[in-house]
Design a protein around this motif. Structure first.
Motif, PDB file in Angstrom:
ATOM      1  N   LEU A  40       0.716  -1.496  -0.016  1.00 52.40           N
ATOM      2  CA  LEU A  40      -0.049  -0.120   0.144  1.00 52.40           C
ATOM      3  C   LEU A  40       0.600   0.881   0.371  1.00 52.40           C
ATOM      4  O   LEU A  40       1.807   1.276   0.702  1.00 52.40           O
ATOM      5  CB  LEU A  40      -1.034   0.087   1.318  1.00 52.40           C
ATOM      6  N   ASN A  41       0.684   2.172  -0.762  1.00 50.73           N
ATOM      7  CA  ASN A  41       1.066   3.632  -1.225  1.00 50.73           C
ATOM      8  C   ASN A  41       0.297   4.500  -0.733  1.00 50.73           C
ATOM      9  O   ASN A  41      -0.498   4.539  -0.604  1.00 50.73           O
ATOM     10  CB  ASN A  41       1.260   4.086  -2.463  1.00 50.73           C
ATOM     11  N   CYS A  52      -4.746 -11.124  -1.861  1.00 52.28           N
ATOM     12  CA  CYS A  52      -5.725  -9.930  -0.583  1.00 52.28           C
ATOM     13  C   CYS A  52      -6.689 -10.601  -0.999  1.00 52.28           C
ATOM     14  O   CYS A  52      -7.195 -11.460  -1.729  1.00 52.28           O
ATOM     15  CB  CYS A  52      -5.663  -8.538  -2.020  1.00 52.28           C
ATOM     16  N   GLY A  53      -7.053 -10.059   0.469  1.00 47.95           N
ATOM     17  CA  GLY A  53      -8.444 -10.800   0.671  1.00 47.95           C
ATOM     18  C   GLY A  53      -8.794 -10.381   1.869  1.00 47.95           C
ATOM     19  O   GLY A  53      -8.234  -8.869   1.883  1.00 47.95           O
ATOM     20  N   TYR A  54     -10.191 -10.468   2.113  1.00 45.21           N
ATOM     21  CA  TYR A  54     -11.311 -10.088   3.066  1.00 45.21           C
ATOM     22  C   TYR A  54     -10.210  -9.601   4.139  1.00 45.21           C
ATOM     23  O   TYR A  54     -10.930  -8.081   5.156  1.00 45.21           O
ATOM     24  CB  TYR A  54     -12.763 -10.595   3.320  1.00 45.21           C
ATOM     25  N   ALA A  55      -9.464 -10.017   5.030  1.00 45.00           N
ATOM     26  CA  ALA A  55      -8.606  -9.898   5.730  1.00 45.00           C
ATOM     27  C   ALA A  55      -7.493  -8.782   5.921  1.00 45.00           C
ATOM     28  O   ALA A  55      -7.100  -8.281   6.334  1.00 45.00           O
ATOM     29  CB  ALA A  55      -7.522 -10.932   6.117  1.00 45.00           C
ATOM     30  N   ASP A  56      -7.638  -8.600   4.477  1.00 45.26           N
ATOM     31  CA  ASP A  56      -7.141  -7.342   4.020  1.00 45.26           C
ATOM     32  C   ASP A  56      -7.903  -6.124   3.705  1.00 45.26           C
ATOM     33  O   ASP A  56      -7.239  -4.724   3.624  1.00 45.26           O
ATOM     34  CB  ASP A  56      -6.100  -7.402   3.092  1.00 45.26           C
ATOM     35  N   SER A  68     -11.707 -14.182  -0.962  1.00 48.01           N
ATOM     36  CA  SER A  68     -11.503 -15.435   0.409  1.00 48.01           C
ATOM     37  C   SER A  68     -10.829 -14.171   1.474  1.00 48.01           C
ATOM     38  O   SER A  68     -10.037 -13.760   1.093  1.00 48.01           O
ATOM     39  CB  SER A  68     -11.070 -16.991   0.357  1.00 48.01           C
ATOM     40  N   MET A  69     -10.242 -15.279   2.530  1.00 47.68           N
ATOM     41  CA  MET A  69      -9.712 -13.978   3.513  1.00 47.68           C
ATOM     42  C   MET A  69      -8.389 -13.926   2.875  1.00 47.68           C
ATOM     43  O   MET A  69      -8.275 -12.509   3.635  1.00 47.68           O
ATOM     44  CB  MET A  69      -9.017 -15.147   4.662  1.00 47.68           C
ATOM     45  N   PHE A  88      -8.113  -1.394   5.557  1.00 49.38           N
ATOM     46  CA  PHE A  88      -7.856  -1.869   3.901  1.00 49.38           C
ATOM     47  C   PHE A  88      -6.435  -2.051   4.142  1.00 49.38           C
ATOM     48  O   PHE A  88      -6.432  -1.074   5.135  1.00 49.38           O
ATOM     49  CB  PHE A  88      -8.914  -0.880   3.161  1.00 49.38           C
ATOM     50  N   GLY A  89      -6.219  -3.050   3.534  1.00 46.57           N
ATOM     51  CA  GLY A  89      -4.243  -2.670   3.276  1.00 46.57           C
ATOM     52  C   GLY A  89      -4.019  -3.204   4.659  1.00 46.57           C
ATOM     53  O   GLY A  89      -2.765  -2.331   5.303  1.00 46.57           O
TER      54      GLY A  89
END
Length: 372
Positions: free
Chosen positions: A12-13, A278-282, A308-309, A358-359
């Protein structure tokens, strides 16, 4: 930059320069003499409270709004900062800490006012506070009955220095909404009970409604972080964040098969797929399943199957073979896929996307012309 910074990870920037540009855009829209109280609650909308506050402070912003005492205590204190507690103080103990740290509470009901006034009286001091009144949001703020009690009993605030009278707008981003006009009328009516006291009314969206909404201080939040604060499709703010997803695996489908959990997408022979880290945990929410869009070198690529996660699957069939073979990252959020785009795909609001992890797990890089 994408492959050099983080060759084997999603990253992530966060562009602090763009946040400062957005701050300047806000300032240019303000009437003369109006100040800015930057909203940095929820870890500066998930982007890093420490870094954002430092950048804004060096730009000249010395007023900051946070939700509560815990968030305020995360900010490095200097004599030049004014830190406002949006949820006020809920106990004597909280009030004592707020006083010791020099925080300024937004007092939302009579009980909070009584606590703050009592602390000030015990210390033989005049303590600053913002008095919030409810003009139609129906959330925080004194009711009409409480305002009448406050204005007829000066002892309630005998040891309080009222810094601002405040209210919060509920529908400012919806152009010409009748609630906005009514709230402004109510706010002006209540200000007559507090002659000579400064006022703060406008959030990010309210700033762009014109000078009549500005008063003495505005409180931008989402606008600083690149979310469109207006009803226009053209966002006046700069995009602040870029999320690049690392391609863990590339696949070319050999025979018809379902992809991902619950068999919600059927791939056909010859389809080219990316499996992205990258998933919903992110924070890439599950509602983007079969709806999300990504970007790669001039091509918009759909998310297929269930998020997915830890992973999403992207249909990369549109990419030329050479590009498919060499690419290492794709844009999940950035110049071509904005935070407002993602919110639209997910059927939610940009605030939720930005602040909900997010991120959170991926590597972060802060882009700035200065060292913070």
């Amino acid at each position: 930059m994408k492959s050099t910074l983080s060759p084997n990870n999603t990253f992530l920037n966060i562009n602090l320069n763009k946040i400062l540009e957005n701050y300047r855009i806000v300032e240019k829209h303000l009437k003369k003499g109006c100040e800015v109280g930057a909203v940095v609650k929820a870890n500066a909308y998930g982007l890093g409270q420490e870094q954002v506050v430092q950048a804004l402070y060096q730009e000249g912003c010395h007023k900051f709004c946070v939700s509560n005492l815990d968030e305020a205590l995360q900010i490095e204190r200097t004599l030049e900062k004014e830190i406002y507690l949006m949820h006020g103080i809920g106990s004597i103990e909280m009030a004592e800490i707020a006083r010791e740290e020099g925080f300024i509470p937004m007092l939302n009901h009579l009980e909070q006012i009584k606590i703050w006034n009592l602390i000030a009286k015990e210390k033989s001091e005049k303590l600053k506070a913002i008095i919030q009144i409810d003009t139609g949001m129906g959330r925080f703020g004194l009711s009409n009955t409480e305002i009448k009690k406050l204005t007829t009993d000066p002892d309630l605030v005998s040891n309080i220095e009222i810094d601002y009278i405040m209210s919060h707008m509920s529908c400012a981003e919806q152009e010409n909404h009748p609630a906005t006009v009514k709230q402004l009328q109510e706010f002006k009516k209540y200000l007559e009970f507090f002659p000579g006291v400064k006022a703060t009314f406008a959030n990010s969206a309210g700033i762009f409604l014109g000078e009549d909404f500005h008063f003495d201080m505005v409180r931008p939040g989402c606008a600083l972080y690149g979310i469109n604060p207006t009803s226009s499709e053209l966002n006046p703010m700069n995009s602040v964040v870029e999320l690049y997803g690392y391609i863990v695996q590339k696949r070319i489908i050999e025979k018809e098969q379902f992809i991902g959990y619950r068999a919600q997408y059927k791939a056909t022979p010859g389809e080219k797929l990316f499996v992205i880290e990258c998933g919903y945990a992110d924070g890439y929410v599950r509602s983007l399943s079969n709806k999300g869009i990504c970007y790669a070198e001039g091509y918009f690529l759909p998310v297929v199957g269930i998020v997915s996660m830890d992973a999403i699957i992207v249909n990369a069939s549109a990419l030329p073979t050479a590009l498919f073979d060499e690419i290492t990252h794709i844009e999940l959020l950035g110049e071509h896929i904005t935070i407002d785009d993602i919110a639209k795909y997910a059927n939610t609001i940009s605030y939720e996307i930005l602040t909900t992890r997010f991120g959170n797990r991926c590597k972060r890089f802060y882009i700035s012309d200065n060292n913070y």
